[in-house]
Design a protein around this motif. Structure first.
Motif, PDB file in Angstrom:
ATOM      1  N   ASP A   1       0.836  -1.195   0.000  1.00  0.00           N
ATOM      2  CA  ASP A   1       0.000   0.000   0.000  1.00  0.00           C
ATOM      3  C   ASP A   1       0.871   1.245   0.000  1.00  0.00           C
ATOM      4  O   ASP A   1       2.095   1.173   0.024  1.00  0.00           O
ATOM      5  CB  ASP A   1      -0.976  -0.008   1.184  1.00  0.00           C
ATOM      6  N   SER A   2       0.208   2.397  -0.040  1.00  0.00           N
ATOM      7  CA  SER A   2       0.937   3.656  -0.067  1.00  0.00           C
ATOM      8  C   SER A   2       0.237   4.616   0.882  1.00  0.00           C
ATOM      9  O   SER A   2      -0.788   4.282   1.468  1.00  0.00           O
ATOM     10  CB  SER A   2       0.974   4.231  -1.478  1.00  0.00           C
ATOM     11  N   VAL A   3       0.774   5.811   1.012  1.00  0.00           N
ATOM     12  CA  VAL A   3       0.185   6.774   1.940  1.00  0.00           C
ATOM     13  C   VAL A   3      -1.237   7.110   1.512  1.00  0.00           C
ATOM     14  O   VAL A   3      -2.159   7.185   2.325  1.00  0.00           O
ATOM     15  CB  VAL A   3       1.039   8.058   1.990  1.00  0.00           C
ATOM     16  N   GLU A   4      -1.407   7.280   0.194  1.00  0.00           N
ATOM     17  CA  GLU A   4      -2.719   7.701  -0.278  1.00  0.00           C
ATOM     18  C   GLU A   4      -3.738   6.570  -0.281  1.00  0.00           C
ATOM     19  O   GLU A   4      -4.921   6.787  -0.051  1.00  0.00           O
ATOM     20  CB  GLU A   4      -2.568   8.245  -1.684  1.00  0.00           C
ATOM     21  N   TRP A   5      -3.280   5.353  -0.561  1.00  0.00           N
ATOM     22  CA  TRP A   5      -4.193   4.199  -0.627  1.00  0.00           C
ATOM     23  C   TRP A   5      -3.751   3.183   0.412  1.00  0.00           C
ATOM     24  O   TRP A   5      -2.855   2.384   0.174  1.00  0.00           O
ATOM     25  CB  TRP A   5      -4.176   3.589  -2.026  1.00  0.00           C
ATOM     26  N   GLU A   6      -4.393   3.250   1.555  1.00  0.00           N
ATOM     27  CA  GLU A   6      -3.915   2.411   2.645  1.00  0.00           C
ATOM     28  C   GLU A   6      -4.451   0.989   2.505  1.00  0.00           C
ATOM     29  O   GLU A   6      -5.521   0.752   1.925  1.00  0.00           O
ATOM     30  CB  GLU A   6      -4.321   3.017   3.987  1.00  0.00           C
TER      31      GLU A   6
ATOM     32  N   SER B   1      -7.306  -1.759   5.675  1.00  0.00           N
ATOM     33  CA  SER B   1      -8.709  -2.176   5.586  1.00  0.00           C
ATOM     34  C   SER B   1      -8.853  -3.442   4.743  1.00  0.00           C
ATOM     35  O   SER B   1      -9.662  -4.321   5.070  1.00  0.00           O
ATOM     36  CB  SER B   1      -9.598  -1.073   5.030  1.00  0.00           C
TER      37      SER B   1
ATOM     38  N   GLU C   1     -11.304  -2.865  16.187  1.00  0.00           N
ATOM     39  CA  GLU C   1     -12.459  -2.007  15.925  1.00  0.00           C
ATOM     40  C   GLU C   1     -13.082  -2.356  14.590  1.00  0.00           C
ATOM     41  O   GLU C   1     -12.402  -2.472  13.581  1.00  0.00           O
ATOM     42  CB  GLU C   1     -11.960  -0.561  15.879  1.00  0.00           C
TER      43      GLU C   1
ATOM     44  N   HIS D   1       4.418  -1.215   3.319  1.00  0.00           N
ATOM     45  CA  HIS D   1       4.294   0.165   2.836  1.00  0.00           C
ATOM     46  C   HIS D   1       5.398   0.406   1.825  1.00  0.00           C
ATOM     47  O   HIS D   1       6.571   0.528   2.177  1.00  0.00           O
ATOM     48  CB  HIS D   1       4.420   1.144   4.002  1.00  0.00           C
TER      49      HIS D   1
ATOM     50  N   GLU E   1       6.575   2.814  -0.036  1.00  0.00           N
ATOM     51  CA  GLU E   1       7.514   3.929  -0.176  1.00  0.00           C
ATOM     52  C   GLU E   1       8.653   3.894   0.817  1.00  0.00           C
ATOM     53  O   GLU E   1       9.598   4.666   0.711  1.00  0.00           O
ATOM     54  CB  GLU E   1       6.790   5.273   0.026  1.00  0.00           C
ATOM     55  N   LEU E   2       8.535   3.018   1.816  1.00  0.00           N
ATOM     56  CA  LEU E   2       9.543   3.066   2.866  1.00  0.00           C
ATOM     57  C   LEU E   2      10.796   2.288   2.528  1.00  0.00           C
ATOM     58  O   LEU E   2      11.801   2.398   3.227  1.00  0.00           O
ATOM     59  CB  LEU E   2       8.961   2.503   4.170  1.00  0.00           C
TER      60      LEU E   2
ATOM     61  N   GLY F   1     -10.899   8.745  -6.042  1.00  0.00           N
ATOM     62  CA  GLY F   1     -11.527   8.289  -4.812  1.00  0.00           C
ATOM     63  C   GLY F   1     -11.928   6.844  -4.795  1.00  0.00           C
ATOM     64  O   GLY F   1     -12.512   6.369  -3.830  1.00  0.00           O
TER      65      GLY F   1
ATOM     66  N   ALA G   1     -10.718   2.891  -4.947  1.00  0.00           N
ATOM     67  CA  ALA G   1      -9.518   2.081  -4.792  1.00  0.00           C
ATOM     68  C   ALA G   1      -9.507   0.944  -5.792  1.00  0.00           C
ATOM     69  O   ALA G   1     -10.549   0.428  -6.184  1.00  0.00           O
ATOM     70  CB  ALA G   1      -9.451   1.526  -3.372  1.00  0.00           C
TER      71      ALA G   1
ATOM     72  N   PRO H   1     -18.018  -0.456   5.949  1.00  0.00           N
ATOM     73  CA  PRO H   1     -17.644  -0.309   7.359  1.00  0.00           C
ATOM     74  C   PRO H   1     -17.498  -1.615   8.126  1.00  0.00           C
ATOM     75  O   PRO H   1     -16.763  -1.676   9.099  1.00  0.00           O
ATOM     76  CB  PRO H   1     -18.786   0.532   7.942  1.00  0.00           C
TER      77      PRO H   1
END
Lengths: 330, 277
Positions: free
Chosen positions: A46-51, A54, A84, A182, A184-185, A209, A211, A235
């Motif tokens: 994933d990336s910062v924008e598309w996590e 979930s 949660e 992640h 990019e790391l 918007g 994914a 949700p």
């Protein structure tokens, strides 16, 4: 024995509404099931924008619904935050190994896992119950930043191939390992190493918007296959598959704005009248080799008479009838 | 959602009708807000959050590594808070990096100092700094029960990289702060990181991306692509991450342009600056 899956691309399908719901449900089952079907590592990039957490939770929910026990090595979020959104049935099948509160043993209270991250990871390799198990690593990036890449890869390999232990007499169900990474790391080296260990690799991205997941399957003894799936996560962490990219990306003309004709207000004429069109169509091009021309060339007729040159000498022309090349000794 | 024609940062984040709007302190706590700036100075956001949390009666621990106390005090007075008063009554715990870094060398080594890493030859971890933060924000006896949720403010984290701390060590520090301040004490963390952009600073990129993944809200101040402008000082991109309630509508990113004035910052939609309309 995994059943053969019908993989679809992202093409537009025209189906009736009820059929689309049925096919949508089938595709949902296919996407999550196909990711969980093979044992081994499923890498979620994933990336910062598309996590990707979930989607990880959606896969965990699917595994738990199938009756598997799920062990989570949680390094990035607290147990409360991770649980949660799950209902009690799913939560009862989750075992959260907490590496979030005190991973590096700074508090020295003895509450931290005694051998640190590597010990915790290795402990998961030693399974006691032979039932189906899913292990989720949240996240592989955290582990990669704190452990050497080679150690992590070796441990991951051992983790996902527990059924091939030499001293094991009873056949064991394959282990599903879900790893969140992640992108990019890390540099291309570690990412490539982890990717080569994975049976399936899901790269998350999207547009407008919405994914999307680009899935690469590496089934043993088969060619790698690609699939792109647009989706959104509800949700309760169930998957809602979309048929294609959002509408703004598709090249459908907007029915509300009339198409503008750009030829209406020009200072020159772009249109041809009927006679002009006919004249244009009947024109033969000078270098076009039509069949008439071919016949004319093959049949030397009287019209093919030798061409004649009419020459009128000027006043100061010197007309000499001799051949100037006569004295050449050729 | 219509952007206000002009408004403060608070109006901006509140009018978006998100379930996870951060700045309404009693509603959403336990969040990490990342401020980053690229090709511009994002410190106005730090001043805003500092004055905002002090006015909201929160206990604030401010790790100020960039400027002196008097600098923040002067700006804070323009924004309506007095840091001196807040410090005196115990609401504000201020670590002045510039001054106390000198103390590190004049203290005996047995006493742990938050900036202990400056003494170490090979860069260790930021555990002493974390202990300082935890000590500052831990709920005390009844005299301090008047304060609302604890807040950690760091200005800024990129300078730690320049001082020799590794990116992973800084990430671990924030990780522990998150575990203590956000999860245990239900407080908030606001921290500033600079984006090096084209400078190809790998450590800074790891730090920025690692923090971005941990954050709930990212405020990114960028200079305008066209260069310096007198009336529009830059543009602010707001990205909400890790929503606690996933909504089907993923409208999670907004962009506004801003102008910094003497006592406030005004925000407007792109291209809608009053100076150019």
């Amino acid at each position: 024995m995994p059943r053969p899956f019908h993989l679809e691309g992202a093409e537009q399908l025209s189906v009736t509404p009820s059929e689309s719901v049925r096919r949508g449900a089938e595709r949902e089952l296919e996407m999550l099931e196909s990711l969980l079907a093979l044992g081994g590592l499923v890498l979620l990039r994933d990336s910062v924008e598309w996590e990707g957490r979930s989607l990880l939770k959606a896969l965990i929910k699917k595994s738990a619904a199938c009756g598997e026990q799920v062990h989570i090595l949680g390094c990035e979020v607290s147990e409360e935050e991770f649980r949660e959104g799950f209902d009690s049935h799913v939560n009862s099948r989750l075992v959260y190994h907490d590496l979030f509160r005190d991973p590096l043993n700074w508090s020295k209270t003895g509450e931290a896992l005694p051998e640190g991250p590597l010990g915790a990871l290795r402990a998961m390799c030693r399974r006691t119950n032979p039932g189906p198990v899913t292990i989720a690593l949240d996240s592989l990036s955290w582990l990669l930043l704190h452990l050497p890449c080679t150690t992590l890869c070796q441990t991951l390999h051992a983790l996902s191939h527990q059924d091939s232990c030499p001293g094991n007499s009873t056949p064991v169900e394959p282990v599903h390992v879900l790893g969140l990474l992640h992108e990019e790391l890390h540099g291309p080296g570690p990412v490539g190493a982890l990717s080569s260990l994975a049976q399936a690799e899901v790269t998350l991205s999207g547009a407008m918007g919405q994914a999307s997941a680009h899935i690469l399957y590496r089934r043993p003894r088969q060619r790698p296959t690609h699939q792109t799936q647009w989706f959104s996560i509800l949700p309760d962490f169930s998957l809602d598959l979309q048929r294609g990219p959002p509408l703004e990306l598709q090249r459908h003309p907007d029915p509300h704005t009339p198409p503008v004709d750009p030829t209406t207000q020009l200072t020159f004429n772009l249109h041809l009248s009927k006679e002009e069109k006919e004249a244009k169509d009947s024109l033969t091009l000078p270098f076009q080799f039509s069949s008439e021309k071919q016949q004319a060339l093959l049949r030397p007729g009287p019209s093919q008479a030798t061409s004649r040159i009419f020459y009128e000498p000027d006043a100061y022309d010197d007309l000499d009838q001799e051949d100037p090349d006569d004295d050449l000794d050729v | 959602m219509l952007a206000p024609a002009e408004g403060g940062l608070l109006d901006l984040l509140e009018s978006s009708q998100r379930p996870c709007v951060l700045l309404k302190v009693p509603r959403k706590q336990g969040k990490l807000t990342l401020l980053c700036d690229a090709k511009t100075d994002g410190s106005f956001l730090v001043h805003h959050f500092l004055s905002f949390y002090l006015k909201a009666n929160c206990k604030v621990c401010f790790v100020a590594l960039i400027q002196s106390f008097s600098h923040y005090n002067i700006v804070g007075q323009k924004l309506g808070v007095s840091l001196t008063t807040a410090r005196e009554r115990g609401q504000l715990v201020f670590l002045e990096g510039l001054k106390s870094s000198v103390d590190v060398f004049f203290r005996s080594q047995e006493e742990p100092h938050p900036l202990q890493f400056l003494r170490e030859a090979n860069t260790g971890n930021l555990q002493p700094l974390f202990e300082f933060v935890r000590e500052a924000l831990k709920p005390g006896d009844n005299a301090e029960a008047a304060w609302r949720c604890p807040v950690l403010l760091v200005d800024d984290l990129s300078v730690l990289l320049s001082l020799g701390v590794g990116a992973v060590a800084v990430l671990d520090f924030i990780h522990y702060c998150r575990a203590t301040v956000c999860c245990e004490l239900k407080g908030n963390i606001v921290t500033l990181v600079h984006d090096s952009g084209d400078a190809e600073d790998e450590e800074n990129d790891v730090l920025l991306n690692g923090l971005s993944h941990q954050s709930h809200l990212i405020l990114r101040a960028e200079g305008l692509a066209t260069g310096f402008c007198r009336d529009v000082h830059g543009q602010l991109r707001i990205l909400w991450r890790r929503p606690s309630q996933l909504t089907a509508q993923r409208d999670r990113s907004l962009t506004y342009q801003y102008k910094i004035q003497d006592k406030s910052v005004s925000f407007f939609a792109k291209g809608m600056s009053p100076a150019v309309l």
